[in-house]
Design a protein around this motif. Structure first.
Motif, PDB file in Angstrom:
ATOM      1  N   THR A 186       0.837  -1.215   0.000  1.00 27.55           N
ATOM      2  CA  THR A 186       0.000   0.000   0.000  1.00 27.55           C
ATOM      3  C   THR A 186       0.868   1.260   0.000  1.00 27.55           C
ATOM      4  O   THR A 186       0.545   2.260  -0.648  1.00 27.55           O
ATOM      5  CB  THR A 186      -0.924   0.003   1.224  1.00 27.55           C
ATOM      6  OG1 THR A 186      -0.141  -0.195   2.406  1.00 27.55           O
ATOM      7  CG2 THR A 186      -1.963  -1.101   1.124  1.00 27.55           C
ATOM      8  N   THR A 187       1.975   1.197   0.755  1.00 30.46           N
ATOM      9  CA  THR A 187       2.896   2.341   0.796  1.00 30.46           C
ATOM     10  C   THR A 187       3.548   2.557  -0.561  1.00 30.46           C
ATOM     11  O   THR A 187       3.677   3.700  -1.034  1.00 30.46           O
ATOM     12  CB  THR A 187       3.976   2.116   1.870  1.00 30.46           C
ATOM     13  OG1 THR A 187       3.352   1.940   3.137  1.00 30.46           O
ATOM     14  CG2 THR A 187       4.933   3.302   1.949  1.00 30.46           C
ATOM     15  N   LEU A 188       3.958   1.465  -1.207  1.00 33.15           N
ATOM     16  CA  LEU A 188       4.599   1.584  -2.514  1.00 33.15           C
ATOM     17  C   LEU A 188       3.622   2.153  -3.549  1.00 33.15           C
ATOM     18  O   LEU A 188       3.983   3.022  -4.351  1.00 33.15           O
ATOM     19  CB  LEU A 188       5.116   0.219  -2.973  1.00 33.15           C
ATOM     20  CG  LEU A 188       5.779   0.192  -4.357  1.00 33.15           C
ATOM     21  CD1 LEU A 188       6.924   1.195  -4.424  1.00 33.15           C
ATOM     22  CD2 LEU A 188       6.286  -1.210  -4.681  1.00 33.15           C
ATOM     23  N   ILE A 189       2.385   1.662  -3.545  1.00 34.09           N
ATOM     24  CA  ILE A 189       1.382   2.168  -4.489  1.00 34.09           C
ATOM     25  C   ILE A 189       1.153   3.666  -4.279  1.00 34.09           C
ATOM     26  O   ILE A 189       1.045   4.442  -5.226  1.00 34.09           O
ATOM     27  CB  ILE A 189       0.060   1.382  -4.339  1.00 34.09           C
ATOM     28  CG1 ILE A 189       0.250  -0.062  -4.838  1.00 34.09           C
ATOM     29  CG2 ILE A 189      -1.069   2.058  -5.110  1.00 34.09           C
ATOM     30  CD1 ILE A 189      -0.905  -0.986  -4.514  1.00 34.09           C
ATOM     31  N   SER A 190       1.096   4.077  -3.003  1.00 37.76           N
ATOM     32  CA  SER A 190       0.917   5.495  -2.672  1.00 37.76           C
ATOM     33  C   SER A 190       2.085   6.328  -3.201  1.00 37.76           C
ATOM     34  O   SER A 190       1.891   7.415  -3.756  1.00 37.76           O
ATOM     35  CB  SER A 190       0.771   5.662  -1.161  1.00 37.76           C
ATOM     36  OG  SER A 190       0.696   7.022  -0.815  1.00 37.76           O
ATOM     37  N   LYS A 191       3.319   5.809  -3.017  1.00 43.34           N
ATOM     38  CA  LYS A 191       4.502   6.524  -3.507  1.00 43.34           C
ATOM     39  C   LYS A 191       4.473   6.644  -5.033  1.00 43.34           C
ATOM     40  O   LYS A 191       4.809   7.688  -5.605  1.00 43.34           O
ATOM     41  CB  LYS A 191       5.778   5.792  -3.068  1.00 43.34           C
ATOM     42  CG  LYS A 191       6.219   6.086  -1.646  1.00 43.34           C
ATOM     43  CD  LYS A 191       7.511   5.363  -1.336  1.00 43.34           C
ATOM     44  CE  LYS A 191       8.048   5.765   0.037  1.00 43.34           C
ATOM     45  NZ  LYS A 191       8.580   7.131   0.034  1.00 43.34           N
TER      46      LYS A 191
END
Length: 538
Positions: A514-519
Motif C-alpha cells: 500500500t505504501t509503494l502504491i501510494s509513492k
C-alpha cells in the motif's frame, strides 16, 4: 562560696574570650569542629555536641557537619549518622527554638514520651544522661540549636545558662561567617573554572583566526560557472537561511562558506568550524554540544561545545555527509528547536546559530542507501550552492595560476614573473580530478622547483588520464524525487510489473504494498511506464 562563684565567673569569662577570638578566626567547618572540641567541651562538662541548623525550607533541620561528607565529629571520634534530617517540630528541637533560655532534658524521662526523635534514643543508648539545647541565632533570627550531651546528671546548671547562651551566640556568628566564606569560595572556584574555560576558548579562536587567514578575500575567477556561485552567495548572505554547499573535493567549499559568513550581519564574530569526518563518533556529541564535568569518564572539566561558541555567529559543518546516524537525529533537533543540551546537563541552552554545511557526497544517494536522514537533508538543503569542478571553469585557470604563483613565490622568497604559454596550456588541458586544491599544490611544488624567473615546465601527475576517464566523474545533481522515481521503476520492471506478493517490487524495496502504491501515485508512475505489453499485473 562567694570567692568560688567569682572564680567560676572569671573562668567562664576567660573561656568565652578565648572562644570568641578563635571563632572570629574560623573560616572552615574543620576549624569550628576543632575549636569546640579543644576549647569548649571540657570547660562546660559535655562529652559530645551536635550543632543543627534550620534548612531554607524552615520545616526541617540537620547537623552542621564537619565536612561535606555525612559524618558527625565528636571529641571521641566519629559517631553514627543519627541526626541527618528531622522536622523542626519534632517535640525537642522546636522547644529550644521557641525560647531564649537553654532547655535541659533528662533522657530517661524523655524517652518515655511518645514520638520522640530517633536521635534521642541513640544518645540514650550511648549512655548520655542529660541533654541541653541552646538556641543559636544570627542577630535575633534563630538559625539552629546547639545540642550538648553529658554522661552524668546535673552538669548543665541553671546558674550557667547565660554562659551557655553566650557560647551559642558566638557559634551563630561563627557559622554565619563560615557559610559566607564557603559561598565565596564556591564563587571563586566557579570564576576560576570559567577563567580556564575562557582561556581555552580564546586559544581556540586565536588558532582558528590563524588558520583562516589564507581563506579571507574573494574567490578567484570570472567564468560564467563561478559567477553563478557569486550571485547565489550575494543573495543568501544577508539572511539567516541554512546553506548547503555541494561539490567535489577541492572545489573551495570552505572558502565559499567564509564568503557567505563575511557578507552576513554576523561577520563581526568568528565563524566556528567542525569537520564531521575528522572527529571520532564517540567524541562528536561533546564537540558539538559540550559536556558537564563528570558526565563521562575523562570529563574532568565542563566543556563548551561548538554550538555555544557559535552563538550569534555561523557554524560551518564540513563533511556533513560523514555524520554518524545517531548524531543526525540530535543535530536535527538542535536545528529545529534552536536549543541544545550539554552531555550530563540538566538544562536546555538556547542558541542563535546560522548553519552552513558542506559535503562532496551525493546526499540523495546516501538517503536511498539508508545512510542519511531525509528530514535532516531537507532541513539543511534550504539554500543549496553547487560549486563547479575546475574542468568546467577552465577559463579561470590562468587567473588561479597567477594567484597561487604570487602567493607561494612570496612565502618562499623567490621572484617568479610569470609562466610560459606552453606550460599554461598544459595546465588548461589537464583533467584536475583534485580540482583547485590539486592546482594549488602543483603550483606550490612548481615554484619551489623553478630556478628561473619564469615557469617553463610543469610536472603533471601520471595518473591524471585514468582519473579523468572514470565513469561518473561529472555526476549531475538530481532531485531526491527523480532518484526515488528511477529506483522504484527499476524495481517494478525487475519484478515484471508485479507490486505485491513475495516476488513483487514492494518485497524487494522492503515496503508495504500500500505504501509503494501510494509513492508511485505521488511520483506519477503509471502502468504504461513499466508494462511494455497490454497485459496487467497486480
Amino acid at each position: 562560696m562567694m570567692n568560688t562563684q567569682i572564680s567560676g565567673k572569671n573562668d567562664e569569662f576567660e573561656t568565652l574570650l578565648c572562644f570568641s577570638k578563635a571563632i572570629a578566626a574560623a573560616r572552615h567547618r574543620a576549624d569550628l569542629w576543632e575549636i569546640v572540641n579543644e576549647q569548649l567541651l571540657e570547660n562546660i562538662g559535655a562529652s559530645y555536641y551536635t550543632l543543627c541548623l534550620i534548612h531554607e525550607d524552615t520545616r526541617t533541620h540537620s547537623p552542621f557537619l564537619y565536612s561535606q561528607e555525612k559524618k558527625i565529629k565528636t571529641v571521641t571520634g566519629e559517631s553514627p549518622v543519627i541526626h541527618l534530617q528531622h522536622p523542626v517540630d519534632d517535640g525537642v528541637f522546636n522547644k529550644a527554638v521557641e525560647t531564649e533560655e537553654p532547655v535541659v532534658f533528662e533522657l530517661r524521662s524523655l524517652i518515655r514520651q511518645r514520638n520522640i526523635p530517633a536521635y534521642v534514643i541513640h544518645w540514650y543508648n550511648s549512655g548520655v544522661k542529660e541533654m541541653m539545647l541552646v538556641r543559636v541565632c544570627n542577630g535575633k533570627e534563630p538559625k539552629g540549636v546547639l545540642y550538648l550531651y553529658a554522661m552524668k546528671q546535673g552538669v548543665f546548671s541553671k546558674r550557667r545558662f547565660s554562659f551557655f547562651k553566650s557560647i551559642a551566640d558566638q557559634l551563630g556568628t561563627g557559622v554565619s561567617n563560615i557559610l559566607a566564606n564557603e559561598k565565596i569560595e564556591l564563587q571563586l572556584e566557579e570564576i576560576r573554572k570559567y577563567k580556564i574555560q575562557l582561556e581555552q576558548e580564546n586559544s581556540y579562536l586565536k588558532e582558528e583566526r590563524k588558520k583562516e587567514k589564507h581563506l579571507t578575500g574573494k574567490a578567484v575567477g570570472d567564468s560564467p560557472a563561478i559567477r553563478k556561485v557569486y550571485d547565489l552567495v550575494s543573495k543568501v548572505a544577508s539572511s539567516d537561511a541554512t546553506v548547503l554547499i555541494l561539490g567535489e573535493t577541492g572545489t573551495g567549499k570552505e572558502l565559499i562558506a567564509h564568503q557567505v559568513h563575511d557578507a552576513s550581519p554576523r561577520r563581526d564574530k568568528l565563524m566556528i568550524k567542525v569537520n564531521c569526518a575528522a572527529i571520532p563518533a564517540s567524541l562528536l556529541e561533546s564537540e558539538l554540544f559540550g559536556h558537564e564535568k563528570g558526565s563521562f569518564t575523562g570529563a574532568l572539566e565542563r566543556r563548551i561545545g561548538k554550538f555555544e561558541l557559535a552563538d550569534n555567529s555561523t557554524l560551518f559543518l564540513d563533511e556533513i555527509g560523514e555524520l554518524p546516524p545517531e548524531m543526525q537525529a540530535k543535530l536535527l533537533r538542535a536545528l529545529q528547536e534552536k536549543e541544545i543540551e550539554r552531555i550530563g546537563g540538566k538544562s536546555v541552552i538556547k542558541v542563535n546559530v546560522r548553519i552552513i554545511a558542506a559535503t562532496n557526497k551525493n546526499l540523495e544517494a546516501e538517503i536511498i542507501a539508508g545512510r542519511f536522514r531525509s528530514d535532516l537533508y531537507y532541513r539543511l538543503c534550504v539554500f543549496p550552492i553547487m560549486l563547479p569542478p575546475l574542468r568546467e571553469r577552465r577559463e579561470d585557470i590562468p587567473e588561479l595560476v597567477s594567484f597561487f604563483m604570487e602567493k607561494y613565490a612570496a612565502s618562499s622568497g623567490r621572484k617568479i614573473d610569470g609562466i610560459a604559454p606552453k606550460a599554461l596550456e598544459k595546465l588548461k588541458t589537464y583533467a584536475w580530478p583534485g580540482n583547485i586544491r590539486e592546482l594549488e599544490h602543483l603550483i606550490e611544488r612548481t615554484v619551489l622547483l623553478t630556478s628561473t624567473n619564469v615557469i617553463t615546465e610543469v610536472s603533471l601527475p601520471a595518473r591524471s588520464k585514468m582519473l579523468f576517464a572514470q565513469p561518473g566523474a561529472e555526476t549531475p545533481v538530481r532531485s531526491l524525487a527523480d532518484v526515488e522515481r528511477e529506483h522504484i521503476l527499476k524495481m517494478v520492471k525487475l519484478s515484471k510489473g508485479r507490486i505485491s506478493g513475495p516476488h513483487g517490487a514492494a518485497a524487494k524495496l522492503q515496503l508495504p504494498s500500500t505504501t509503494l502504491i501510494s509513492k508511485m501515485q505521488k511520483l506519477g508512475i503509471r502502468k504504461e511506464h513499466f508494462i511494455d505489453t497490454g497485459k496487467e499485473s497486480d
